[in-house]
Design an enzyme around this catalytic site. Sequence first.
Site, PDB file in Angstrom:
ATOM      1  N   GLU A   1      -3.400  -0.163   8.145  1.00 35.07           N
ATOM      2  CA  GLU A   1      -2.232   0.271   8.911  1.00 35.07           C
ATOM      3  C   GLU A   1      -2.330  -0.274  10.323  1.00 35.07           C
ATOM      4  O   GLU A   1      -3.395  -0.214  10.945  1.00 35.07           O
ATOM      5  CB  GLU A   1      -2.135   1.805   9.035  1.00 35.07           C
ATOM      6  CG  GLU A   1      -1.686   2.513   7.791  1.00 35.07           C
ATOM      7  CD  GLU A   1      -1.583   4.027   7.993  1.00 35.07           C
ATOM      8  OE1 GLU A   1      -1.287   4.464   9.128  1.00 35.07           O
ATOM      9  OE2 GLU A   1      -1.810   4.743   7.017  1.00 35.07           O
TER      10      GLU A   1
ATOM     11  N   ASN B   1      -7.370   1.722   9.820  1.00 32.96           N
ATOM     12  CA  ASN B   1      -6.076   1.933  10.473  1.00 32.96           C
ATOM     13  C   ASN B   1      -6.306   1.894  11.974  1.00 32.96           C
ATOM     14  O   ASN B   1      -7.125   2.661  12.499  1.00 32.96           O
ATOM     15  CB  ASN B   1      -5.490   3.307  10.111  1.00 32.96           C
ATOM     16  CG  ASN B   1      -5.093   3.398   8.643  1.00 32.96           C
ATOM     17  OD1 ASN B   1      -5.134   2.401   7.918  1.00 32.96           O
ATOM     18  ND2 ASN B   1      -4.711   4.587   8.211  1.00 32.96           N
TER      19      ASN B   1
ATOM     20  N   ARG C   1       0.856  -1.190   0.000  1.00 30.64           N
ATOM     21  CA  ARG C   1       0.000   0.000   0.000  1.00 30.64           C
ATOM     22  C   ARG C   1       0.890   1.237   0.000  1.00 30.64           C
ATOM     23  O   ARG C   1       1.714   1.409   0.906  1.00 30.64           O
ATOM     24  CB  ARG C   1      -0.905  -0.011   1.235  1.00 30.64           C
ATOM     25  CG  ARG C   1      -1.703   1.241   1.386  1.00 30.64           C
ATOM     26  CD  ARG C   1      -2.718   1.189   2.536  1.00 30.64           C
ATOM     27  NE  ARG C   1      -3.379   2.466   2.590  1.00 30.64           N
ATOM     28  CZ  ARG C   1      -3.285   3.343   3.587  1.00 30.64           C
ATOM     29  NH1 ARG C   1      -2.606   3.053   4.676  1.00 30.64           N
ATOM     30  NH2 ARG C   1      -3.885   4.512   3.508  1.00 30.64           N
TER      31      ARG C   1
ATOM     32  N   HIS D   1      -2.964  10.959   0.737  1.00 27.50           N
ATOM     33  CA  HIS D   1      -2.481  10.726   2.105  1.00 27.50           C
ATOM     34  C   HIS D   1      -1.959  12.081   2.609  1.00 27.50           C
ATOM     35  O   HIS D   1      -0.769  12.261   2.856  1.00 27.50           O
ATOM     36  CB  HIS D   1      -1.404   9.643   2.107  1.00 27.50           C
ATOM     37  CG  HIS D   1      -1.171   8.989   3.439  1.00 27.50           C
ATOM     38  ND1 HIS D   1      -1.309   7.631   3.652  1.00 27.50           N
ATOM     39  CD2 HIS D   1      -0.815   9.504   4.635  1.00 27.50           C
ATOM     40  CE1 HIS D   1      -1.018   7.345   4.909  1.00 27.50           C
ATOM     41  NE2 HIS D   1      -0.723   8.477   5.538  1.00 27.50           N
TER      42      HIS D   1
ATOM     43  N   GLU E   1      -7.535   8.486   6.124  1.00 29.19           N
ATOM     44  CA  GLU E   1      -7.860   9.170   7.379  1.00 29.19           C
ATOM     45  C   GLU E   1      -8.343  10.613   7.192  1.00 29.19           C
ATOM     46  O   GLU E   1      -7.654  11.566   7.609  1.00 29.19           O
ATOM     47  CB  GLU E   1      -6.648   9.141   8.318  1.00 29.19           C
ATOM     48  CG  GLU E   1      -6.152   7.744   8.634  1.00 29.19           C
ATOM     49  CD  GLU E   1      -5.072   7.719   9.724  1.00 29.19           C
ATOM     50  OE1 GLU E   1      -4.635   8.800  10.157  1.00 29.19           O
ATOM     51  OE2 GLU E   1      -4.685   6.620  10.144  1.00 29.19           O
TER      52      GLU E   1
ATOM     53  N   TYR F   1      -4.333   1.819  15.768  1.00 35.68           N
ATOM     54  CA  TYR F   1      -3.118   1.890  16.594  1.00 35.68           C
ATOM     55  C   TYR F   1      -3.431   1.770  18.085  1.00 35.68           C
ATOM     56  O   TYR F   1      -2.686   1.144  18.822  1.00 35.68           O
ATOM     57  CB  TYR F   1      -2.369   3.205  16.339  1.00 35.68           C
ATOM     58  CG  TYR F   1      -1.754   3.258  14.957  1.00 35.68           C
ATOM     59  CD1 TYR F   1      -0.492   2.731  14.715  1.00 35.68           C
ATOM     60  CD2 TYR F   1      -2.455   3.801  13.879  1.00 35.68           C
ATOM     61  CE1 TYR F   1       0.074   2.750  13.454  1.00 35.68           C
ATOM     62  CE2 TYR F   1      -1.900   3.827  12.605  1.00 35.68           C
ATOM     63  CZ  TYR F   1      -0.631   3.299  12.401  1.00 35.68           C
ATOM     64  OH  TYR F   1      -0.090   3.306  11.142  1.00 35.68           O
TER      65      TYR F   1
HETATM   66  C1  FCB Z   1      -1.381   7.194  10.710  1.00 35.36           C
HETATM   67  C2  FCB Z   1      -0.966   7.762   9.368  1.00 35.36           C
HETATM   68  C3  FCB Z   1       0.379   7.272   8.889  1.00 35.36           C
HETATM   69  C4  FCB Z   1       1.387   7.187  10.010  1.00 35.36           C
HETATM   70  C5  FCB Z   1       0.821   6.435  11.183  1.00 35.36           C
HETATM   71  C6  FCB Z   1       1.770   6.253  12.329  1.00 35.36           C
HETATM   72  O1  FCB Z   1      -2.312   8.037  11.293  1.00 35.36           O
HETATM   73  O2  FCB Z   1      -1.919   7.422   8.377  1.00 35.36           O
HETATM   74  O3  FCB Z   1       0.793   8.129   7.857  1.00 35.36           O
HETATM   75  O4  FCB Z   1       1.842   8.433  10.353  1.00 35.36           O
HETATM   76  O5  FCB Z   1      -0.342   7.078  11.637  1.00 35.36           O
END
Ligand code: FCB
Length: 455
Positions: free
Chosen positions: A364, A294, A76, A120, A165, A296
């Site tokens: 992500e 995405n 990607r 992006h 995002e 985290y």
């Molecule tokens: C996300 C972004 C990516 C990167 C990660 C850690 O929010 O899409 O570009 O910075 O965080």
Amino acid sequence: MTNGFPAGFRWGVATSAYQIEGATRQDGRGPSIWDTFAAVPGAVASGDTGDVAADHYNRWTEDVKLLAGLGVDAYRFSVSWSRILPDGRGRAEQRGIDFYRRLVDALLNNGIEPFLTLYHWDLPQALEDRGGWRDRDTAESFAEYAAITHDALGDVVRKWTTLNEPYCSSIVGYGEGRHAPGAQEGHGALAAAHHLLLGHGLAVRAMRANSSPGQEFGIVLNQSPAVPVTDDPADVAAAGRQDCLLRRQFTDPLFGSAYPGELTSMFGAITDFSFRHDGDLAIIGEPLDYLGVNYYYRLHVADAPHREPEPARRTAHDIGVDTTRLPDVPRTGMGWPVEPEGLTTTLTDLHARYPGLPPIYITENGCVYPDSGDFDDHDRISYLRDHIAATEAAATAGVAVRGYFCWSLLDNFEWAHGYKHRFGLIHVDYPTQRRTPRESYHWYRSFIAAARQSP
Ligand code: FCB
């Protein structure tokens, strides 16, 4: 290994243009809002910029070899809008198009499927000068750029993602001001969110009208679910506002045909929503072939006084919440709480909330930890292993998950944090641009090979 992933599951890694390409003045590329923002003193840590980054624009052949060595099914990446259209619209730059065609050809020659993202966060500066995402015309410009790029690469690329995002490019960029273009607005940031969604829908329509069988269109959203820190109704309501701002503002119009009513109660004092026109929701709700998630971390939310007591002067980021009260769990080098179960529930909740939700790719997921310098990033391996297991748990629970992309292939420009935080499976020594695979690269390669073999 027991394998709860469906047949054909895609294993990949992700990057984005501004974070790795560098070469910001090469081959006719026009400036983007990130070039401008990074040049503002104090905007990015240590005064770092994306001018050189990982110099991927000049070292892409080496990077494709590293991808091939990793054994991924898919890669990607994002296209820089101002490499294709230096002024945002109008004249196309053939050298920019040629770069991405060479990259895609090399990926395909190595059996790696390209997943292309059109946006992006790097809006051409020329369009920001005319209002940027605050302005409805930018949605039209985005659809033109999508159509031009799709015309140029549609014969070799099948997976087309519009936006990465949109929460970050609207609320973080035009409301909080932590990202380019660095604005702190109310109405403008909410208009930006709407115009990003509108641009997405227009782009999908434009590309689909000219598509060939097998092409798929999707969007990527960041999903940080909000958890109240206590069961006090004030904290529960605060978590609801947070979820509305970050998630449902986007998922409801995309997959539920309407904006959440709560947006009106949250923001009625700072905007009349006059940027929403009749017919927009039908465009935004254009059916999609996939949703990119995405993930985290989870947000832990408490009720808090607004930063700006005067309602009419609040930014779209000031919703009366405190997200600093973290639970007692391990954290990454970014300070993000490590809670893989949040990924499972994110997926099962989306599945439950939106009937007809398209299949999901985890587009992500990754982490940073303080760099020990010896490339033995065992913390990253644990993080990835646990989040892949959390993805598998959602698949087993019946969510249609089709792939997982680790962020990121290479160390790169981590936006306002600059180069301090290293997300790569591959270490980049910036002065020499030497690439060294970390332990996590070797681990992921073995993991993928084993996953492919298990029934
Ligand atoms: C996300 C972004 C990516 C990167 C990660 C850690 O929010 O899409 O570009 O910075 O965080």
